[in-house]
Design a protein around this motif. Sequence first.
Motif, PDB file in Angstrom:
ATOM      1  N   MET A 113       0.852  -0.998   0.048  1.00 28.19           N
ATOM      2  CA  MET A 113      -0.117  -0.055  -0.031  1.00 28.19           C
ATOM      3  C   MET A 113       0.985   1.163  -0.043  1.00 28.19           C
ATOM      4  O   MET A 113       1.851   1.373   0.820  1.00 28.19           O
ATOM      5  CB  MET A 113      -0.913   0.110   1.068  1.00 28.19           C
ATOM      6  N   LYS A 114       0.680   1.965  -0.853  1.00 33.16           N
ATOM      7  CA  LYS A 114       1.152   3.619  -1.072  1.00 33.16           C
ATOM      8  C   LYS A 114       0.371   4.345  -1.489  1.00 33.16           C
ATOM      9  O   LYS A 114      -0.353   4.402  -2.400  1.00 33.16           O
ATOM     10  CB  LYS A 114       2.668   3.247  -1.723  1.00 33.16           C
ATOM     11  N   LEU A 115       0.272   5.504  -0.687  1.00 28.41           N
ATOM     12  CA  LEU A 115      -0.688   6.505  -1.192  1.00 28.41           C
ATOM     13  C   LEU A 115      -0.142   8.060  -0.643  1.00 28.41           C
ATOM     14  O   LEU A 115       0.648   8.124   0.358  1.00 28.41           O
ATOM     15  CB  LEU A 115      -2.104   6.639  -0.708  1.00 28.41           C
ATOM     16  N   THR A 116      -0.634   9.167  -1.240  1.00 27.63           N
ATOM     17  CA  THR A 116      -0.337  10.683  -0.753  1.00 27.63           C
ATOM     18  C   THR A 116      -1.604  11.287  -0.648  1.00 27.63           C
ATOM     19  O   THR A 116      -2.523  11.123  -1.482  1.00 27.63           O
ATOM     20  CB  THR A 116       0.318  11.215  -1.883  1.00 27.63           C
ATOM     21  N   ILE A 117      -1.762  11.886   0.549  1.00 30.75           N
ATOM     22  CA  ILE A 117      -3.058  12.780   0.643  1.00 30.75           C
ATOM     23  C   ILE A 117      -2.493  14.069   1.283  1.00 30.75           C
ATOM     24  O   ILE A 117      -1.498  14.232   2.076  1.00 30.75           O
ATOM     25  CB  ILE A 117      -3.676  11.798   1.804  1.00 30.75           C
ATOM     26  N   GLU A 118      -3.436  15.009   1.219  1.00 29.48           N
ATOM     27  CA  GLU A 118      -3.054  16.495   1.702  1.00 29.48           C
ATOM     28  C   GLU A 118      -3.371  16.050   3.317  1.00 29.48           C
ATOM     29  O   GLU A 118      -4.136  15.518   3.738  1.00 29.48           O
ATOM     30  CB  GLU A 118      -4.114  17.497   1.338  1.00 29.48           C
ATOM     31  N   ARG A 119      -2.413  17.082   4.013  1.00 25.47           N
ATOM     32  CA  ARG A 119      -2.496  16.792   5.488  1.00 25.47           C
ATOM     33  C   ARG A 119      -3.814  17.229   5.955  1.00 25.47           C
ATOM     34  O   ARG A 119      -4.469  16.763   6.776  1.00 25.47           O
ATOM     35  CB  ARG A 119      -1.406  17.763   6.048  1.00 25.47           C
ATOM     36  N   ALA A 120      -4.489  18.597   5.398  1.00 24.22           N
ATOM     37  CA  ALA A 120      -5.644  19.091   6.164  1.00 24.22           C
ATOM     38  C   ALA A 120      -6.785  18.044   5.765  1.00 24.22           C
ATOM     39  O   ALA A 120      -7.809  17.592   6.757  1.00 24.22           O
ATOM     40  CB  ALA A 120      -6.129  20.238   5.194  1.00 24.22           C
TER      41      ALA A 120
ATOM     42  N   GLN B 274      -8.329   1.322  10.539  1.00 23.79           N
ATOM     43  CA  GLN B 274      -7.885   0.568   9.449  1.00 23.79           C
ATOM     44  C   GLN B 274      -7.938   1.377   8.175  1.00 23.79           C
ATOM     45  O   GLN B 274      -8.829   2.271   8.031  1.00 23.79           O
ATOM     46  CB  GLN B 274      -8.934  -0.745   9.184  1.00 23.79           C
ATOM     47  N   ILE B 275      -6.650   1.174   7.418  1.00 26.63           N
ATOM     48  CA  ILE B 275      -6.727   2.353   6.304  1.00 26.63           C
ATOM     49  C   ILE B 275      -6.839   1.451   4.968  1.00 26.63           C
ATOM     50  O   ILE B 275      -5.876   0.451   4.692  1.00 26.63           O
ATOM     51  CB  ILE B 275      -5.244   2.996   6.070  1.00 26.63           C
ATOM     52  N   GLU B 276      -7.810   1.558   4.130  1.00 29.57           N
ATOM     53  CA  GLU B 276      -7.834   1.010   2.886  1.00 29.57           C
ATOM     54  C   GLU B 276      -7.846   1.772   1.683  1.00 29.57           C
ATOM     55  O   GLU B 276      -8.515   2.593   1.680  1.00 29.57           O
ATOM     56  CB  GLU B 276      -9.343   0.094   2.924  1.00 29.57           C
ATOM     57  N   ALA B 277      -6.792   1.531   0.907  1.00 28.82           N
ATOM     58  CA  ALA B 277      -6.364   2.526  -0.403  1.00 28.82           C
ATOM     59  C   ALA B 277      -6.904   1.740  -1.456  1.00 28.82           C
ATOM     60  O   ALA B 277      -6.754   0.582  -1.975  1.00 28.82           O
ATOM     61  CB  ALA B 277      -4.841   2.605  -0.480  1.00 28.82           C
ATOM     62  N   GLY B 278      -7.858   2.510  -2.259  1.00 29.11           N
ATOM     63  CA  GLY B 278      -8.459   1.759  -3.475  1.00 29.11           C
ATOM     64  C   GLY B 278      -7.680   2.313  -4.578  1.00 29.11           C
ATOM     65  O   GLY B 278      -6.547   2.771  -4.541  1.00 29.11           O
TER      66      GLY B 278
ATOM     67  N   ASN C 198     -11.741   9.510   1.471  1.00 30.26           N
ATOM     68  CA  ASN C 198     -11.065  10.598   1.207  1.00 30.26           C
ATOM     69  C   ASN C 198     -10.463  10.631  -0.378  1.00 30.26           C
ATOM     70  O   ASN C 198      -9.957   9.636  -0.501  1.00 30.26           O
ATOM     71  CB  ASN C 198     -10.087  11.191   2.466  1.00 30.26           C
ATOM     72  N   ASP C 199     -10.353  11.570  -1.000  1.00 29.79           N
ATOM     73  CA  ASP C 199      -9.442  11.435  -2.122  1.00 29.79           C
ATOM     74  C   ASP C 199      -7.865  11.313  -1.677  1.00 29.79           C
ATOM     75  O   ASP C 199      -7.528  11.980  -0.762  1.00 29.79           O
ATOM     76  CB  ASP C 199      -9.675  12.589  -3.072  1.00 29.79           C
ATOM     77  N   ALA C 200      -7.261  10.604  -2.574  1.00 23.81           N
ATOM     78  CA  ALA C 200      -5.853  10.507  -2.393  1.00 23.81           C
ATOM     79  C   ALA C 200      -5.106   9.912  -3.784  1.00 23.81           C
ATOM     80  O   ALA C 200      -5.986   9.464  -4.669  1.00 23.81           O
ATOM     81  CB  ALA C 200      -5.532   9.343  -1.311  1.00 23.81           C
ATOM     82  N   ARG C 201      -4.153  10.270  -3.812  1.00 20.93           N
ATOM     83  CA  ARG C 201      -3.200   9.790  -4.939  1.00 20.93           C
ATOM     84  C   ARG C 201      -2.623   8.509  -4.503  1.00 20.93           C
ATOM     85  O   ARG C 201      -1.858   8.130  -3.915  1.00 20.93           O
ATOM     86  CB  ARG C 201      -1.944  10.586  -5.502  1.00 20.93           C
ATOM     87  N   VAL C 202      -3.305   7.209  -5.230  1.00 21.02           N
ATOM     88  CA  VAL C 202      -2.960   5.850  -4.907  1.00 21.02           C
ATOM     89  C   VAL C 202      -1.975   5.478  -5.809  1.00 21.02           C
ATOM     90  O   VAL C 202      -2.260   5.283  -6.836  1.00 21.02           O
ATOM     91  CB  VAL C 202      -4.119   5.174  -4.477  1.00 21.02           C
ATOM     92  N   ASP C 203      -0.736   5.180  -5.345  1.00 22.04           N
ATOM     93  CA  ASP C 203       0.146   4.332  -6.231  1.00 22.04           C
ATOM     94  C   ASP C 203       0.010   2.737  -6.112  1.00 22.04           C
ATOM     95  O   ASP C 203       0.238   2.129  -7.057  1.00 22.04           O
ATOM     96  CB  ASP C 203       1.754   4.797  -5.859  1.00 22.04           C
TER      97      ASP C 203
END
Length: 370
Positions: A1-8, A34-38, A57-62
């Motif tokens: 799992m790897k993702l990037t999300i805005e801190r706010a 639990q963190i589940e990245a789609g 929440n929106d995120a950039r999921v690698d």
Amino acid sequence: MKLTIERAALLSTLGHVQSVVERRNTIPILSHVQIEAGSDAVRFRATDLELAIVEENDARVDTPGTATAPAHTLYDIVRKLPDGADVELSLDQERRRLVLQSGRSRFALACLPNEDFPTFEDDELPHSFHMAAEELRTLVERTRFAISTEETRYYLNGVYMHASDDGKKLRAVATDGHRLARFEIDAPAGAEALPGVIVPRKAIAEIHRLLGDTDKDVAISVSETKIRFALGRSVLTSKLIDGSFPDYERVIPSNNERRLEVDAKIFTSAVDRVSTISTEKSRAVKLSMDSERLVLSANSPDAGSASEEIAVSYDAPAMEIGFNSRYLMEIASQIDGESALFELSDAAAPTIIRDPQDASALYVLMPMRV
């Protein structure tokens, strides 16, 4: 799992989910989120087995995947990161660590096995309806202060929600045996046949927190054992209290003929000042009323005495009655209009308190000896 999300965005979501997690847990996995990245979003889940929350929440999921992390620790880390930062979350499977990187900061948090995380069964909830967020917020705020905190009478540890007998009103009621708060609104479509359910105190607190961040409609679904609130990208599911709420209508007096009308703000301030003298244990304040005036007084063997007179509208026979000052102020603070109306009978009978300009709210307060 790897993702990037805005801190706010991450901080807002973690603020919601970590509040469900108890500070002390005998089951380690319950202290984790639990963190589940789609593919293009991330879901955060937390539960205490009675209450569960899921927020997306929106995120950039690698790399899609799932991990767990200590909820409160993760929240505290993100809270201390600088505004405007991006946060990268990745799973180090070999070391069983969730790695958080932001700028020059790097944290590695111990994970627990994802398969240990409990799931809330997605039961069928037959009663469904929508409410405006402002309506639900008002329903909660006008009643939750009267929820009992005594665990022995567990069936009072929540807000009782039900449809009126004619199906035209949706009512919320809370009582601790000393005071009662009832608030009602026009029943939304689908709520006309809502059975009586008791929503636990913690669920009420969490939905109130979520409502502070939205003005959208709330989708509510109810079964005999669960209630679900869906608002925005958050879903809060709670078990209901398994018990019978008392017949509250029996404690609402119907023949209180003495009427006392006061300026709500002036009255609240006067009670607050006078109660400074009352003992911490009883918090008792005496109300002495006769034609067009009210004298509030308090006495304490250690602190002394206090009294204050205010002008009121009252044309019934003179009487004296005592109340818990904190209960008086909490009820008076719920009055939105300029005045509060007290309907009294005698010094030993329960008193009704209303907002003359708003018939949707009703409060009952038991007197005390002073």
